[in-house]
Scaffold this motif. Structure first.
Motif, PDB file in Angstrom:
ATOM      1  N   MET A  17       0.833  -1.207   0.000  1.00 50.86           N
ATOM      2  CA  MET A  17       0.000   0.000   0.000  1.00 50.86           C
ATOM      3  C   MET A  17       0.868   1.259   0.000  1.00 50.86           C
ATOM      4  O   MET A  17       0.575   2.235  -0.688  1.00 50.86           O
ATOM      5  N   ILE A  18       1.949   1.236   0.768  1.00 50.60           N
ATOM      6  CA  ILE A  18       2.854   2.396   0.810  1.00 50.60           C
ATOM      7  C   ILE A  18       3.496   2.605  -0.562  1.00 50.60           C
ATOM      8  O   ILE A  18       3.574   3.736  -1.055  1.00 50.60           O
ATOM      9  N   ARG A  19       3.913   1.520  -1.212  1.00 50.01           N
ATOM     10  CA  ARG A  19       4.501   1.664  -2.563  1.00 50.01           C
ATOM     11  C   ARG A  19       3.480   2.237  -3.542  1.00 50.01           C
ATOM     12  O   ARG A  19       3.805   3.052  -4.403  1.00 50.01           O
ATOM     13  N   ASP A  21       0.948   4.236  -2.839  1.00 50.40           N
ATOM     14  CA  ASP A  21       0.814   5.670  -2.530  1.00 50.40           C
ATOM     15  C   ASP A  21       1.957   6.459  -3.162  1.00 50.40           C
ATOM     16  O   ASP A  21       1.756   7.525  -3.746  1.00 50.40           O
ATOM     17  N   HIS A  22       3.188   5.944  -3.009  1.00 52.25           N
ATOM     18  CA  HIS A  22       4.355   6.636  -3.559  1.00 52.25           C
ATOM     19  C   HIS A  22       4.214   6.798  -5.071  1.00 52.25           C
ATOM     20  O   HIS A  22       4.412   7.894  -5.606  1.00 52.25           O
ATOM     21  N   SER A  23       3.853   5.713  -5.771  1.00 55.07           N
ATOM     22  CA  SER A  23       3.728   5.798  -7.233  1.00 55.07           C
ATOM     23  C   SER A  23       2.654   6.805  -7.615  1.00 55.07           C
ATOM     24  O   SER A  23       2.840   7.589  -8.547  1.00 55.07           O
ATOM     25  N   ILE A  54      -1.968  12.900   3.938  1.00 54.03           N
ATOM     26  CA  ILE A  54      -2.651  11.685   4.422  1.00 54.03           C
ATOM     27  C   ILE A  54      -1.640  10.541   4.538  1.00 54.03           C
ATOM     28  O   ILE A  54      -1.596   9.829   5.542  1.00 54.03           O
ATOM     29  N   HIS A  55      -0.802  10.396   3.524  1.00 54.50           N
ATOM     30  CA  HIS A  55       0.195   9.317   3.523  1.00 54.50           C
ATOM     31  C   HIS A  55       1.163   9.461   4.713  1.00 54.50           C
ATOM     32  O   HIS A  55       1.451   8.484   5.412  1.00 54.50           O
ATOM     33  N   ALA A  56       1.656  10.670   4.930  1.00 57.39           N
ATOM     34  CA  ALA A  56       2.629  10.882   6.016  1.00 57.39           C
ATOM     35  C   ALA A  56       1.986  10.558   7.365  1.00 57.39           C
ATOM     36  O   ALA A  56       2.611   9.938   8.230  1.00 57.39           O
ATOM     37  N   LEU A  58      -0.499   8.499   7.960  1.00 55.08           N
ATOM     38  CA  LEU A  58      -0.675   7.046   8.079  1.00 55.08           C
ATOM     39  C   LEU A  58       0.640   6.376   8.464  1.00 55.08           C
ATOM     40  O   LEU A  58       0.669   5.487   9.315  1.00 55.08           O
ATOM     41  N   GLU A  59       1.735   6.810   7.852  1.00 52.06           N
ATOM     42  CA  GLU A  59       3.035   6.231   8.210  1.00 52.06           C
ATOM     43  C   GLU A  59       3.379   6.553   9.666  1.00 52.06           C
ATOM     44  O   GLU A  59       3.856   5.677  10.407  1.00 52.06           O
ATOM     45  N   GLU A  60       3.132   7.781  10.083  1.00 48.12           N
ATOM     46  CA  GLU A  60       3.506   8.188  11.444  1.00 48.12           C
ATOM     47  C   GLU A  60       2.657   7.469  12.503  1.00 48.12           C
ATOM     48  O   GLU A  60       3.131   7.183  13.595  1.00 48.12           O
ATOM     49  N   ASP A 121      14.526   6.326   0.046  1.00 46.67           N
ATOM     50  CA  ASP A 121      15.031   5.737   1.293  1.00 46.67           C
ATOM     51  C   ASP A 121      14.024   4.737   1.876  1.00 46.67           C
ATOM     52  O   ASP A 121      14.403   3.666   2.340  1.00 46.67           O
ATOM     53  N   GLU A 122      12.765   5.114   1.860  1.00 45.93           N
ATOM     54  CA  GLU A 122      11.757   4.205   2.407  1.00 45.93           C
ATOM     55  C   GLU A 122      11.713   2.902   1.608  1.00 45.93           C
ATOM     56  O   GLU A 122      11.639   1.815   2.175  1.00 45.93           O
ATOM     57  N   GLU A 123      11.759   3.042   0.285  1.00 46.32           N
ATOM     58  CA  GLU A 123      11.614   1.837  -0.540  1.00 46.32           C
ATOM     59  C   GLU A 123      12.876   0.979  -0.526  1.00 46.32           C
ATOM     60  O   GLU A 123      12.803  -0.237  -0.680  1.00 46.32           O
TER      61      GLU A 123
END
Ligand SMILES: [Fe+2]
Ligand SMILES: [Fe+2]
Length: 198
Positions: A17-19, A21-23, A54-56, A58-60, A121-123
């Motif tokens: 899901m994070i990947r 969002d990034h794309s 929203i993405h940031a 969710l990650e936090e 860095d995250e990926e």
């Protein structure tokens, strides 16, 4: 597919899901061109900024704490939060100055340069670490993230629909994240529509 837990069943693993969002954000940001009208630049930047916020969050709230439990000394994880803070500062600048300001384009490109490094860095580090160390929790964390995403997106449902219509053809939406991503962006109404018709 009429289970009350349809959403849980459809939630991808949190790392996938994070990947996605990034794309989505990177593809969207490439529509920002120097020759676009101020209105279009603003529509694209607003959609990018909302997706990033929203993405940031969710990650936090979900991803970083889970990874911290098993990989607390990870240096990339240690600088992720300050990088989100800097991203929010640039988003504030963009919203304050507006698309006719002489610094608007440069600020948007600075934001996207930062985001591109942060995402790389995250990926390269955080997602593989999570897949190694949290392997049996990725699905459950994905469900948490989907539920929280719907809560965070709900107040912005109108803006998300407008942003989608103005910046992204329907086929790109589907290619970017599949039907579930469509349901996220549309919020509850999108999800109910999806449930009724599948
Ligand atoms: Fe992040
Ligand atoms: Fe991220």
């Amino acid at each position: 597919m009429d289970s009350p837990h349809l959403l849980d069943k459809l939630s991808p693993a949190i790392t996938r899901m994070i990947r996605m969002d990034h794309s989505h954000v990177l593809v969207l940001s490439h529509k920002f061109t120097a020759s676009a009208s101020p209105d279009r630049k603003k529509a694209i930047a607003d959609a990018v900024c909302l997706a990033l916020e929203i993405h940031a969050r969710l990650e936090e709230e979900i991803f970083y704490p889970a990874l911290r439990e098993v990989d607390g000394a990870n240096e990339v994880l240690g600088k992720a939060q300050p990088e989100h803070d800097e991203m929010r500062r640039l988003i504030d600048v963009l919203r304050t100055i507006g698309p006719t300001d002489v610094h608007y384009d440069a600020t948007f490109h600075q934001l996207m340069r930062n985001v591109t490094h942060h995402v790389a860095d995250e990926e390269a580090v955080l997602l593989p670490a999570a897949e190694r160390l949290l392997a049996d929790r990725l699905g459950e964390l994905g469900m948490q993230m989907t539920r929280r995403r719907l809560q965070l997106a709900r107040p912005h449902a109108g803006q998300l629909v407008v942003a989608q219509a103005r910046t992204m053809p329907a086929t790109t939406m589907l290619m970017a994240g599949g039907l579930l991503a469509g349901a996220w962006w549309l919020g509850r109404r999108g999800l109910e529509h999806y449930q009724r018709h599948h």
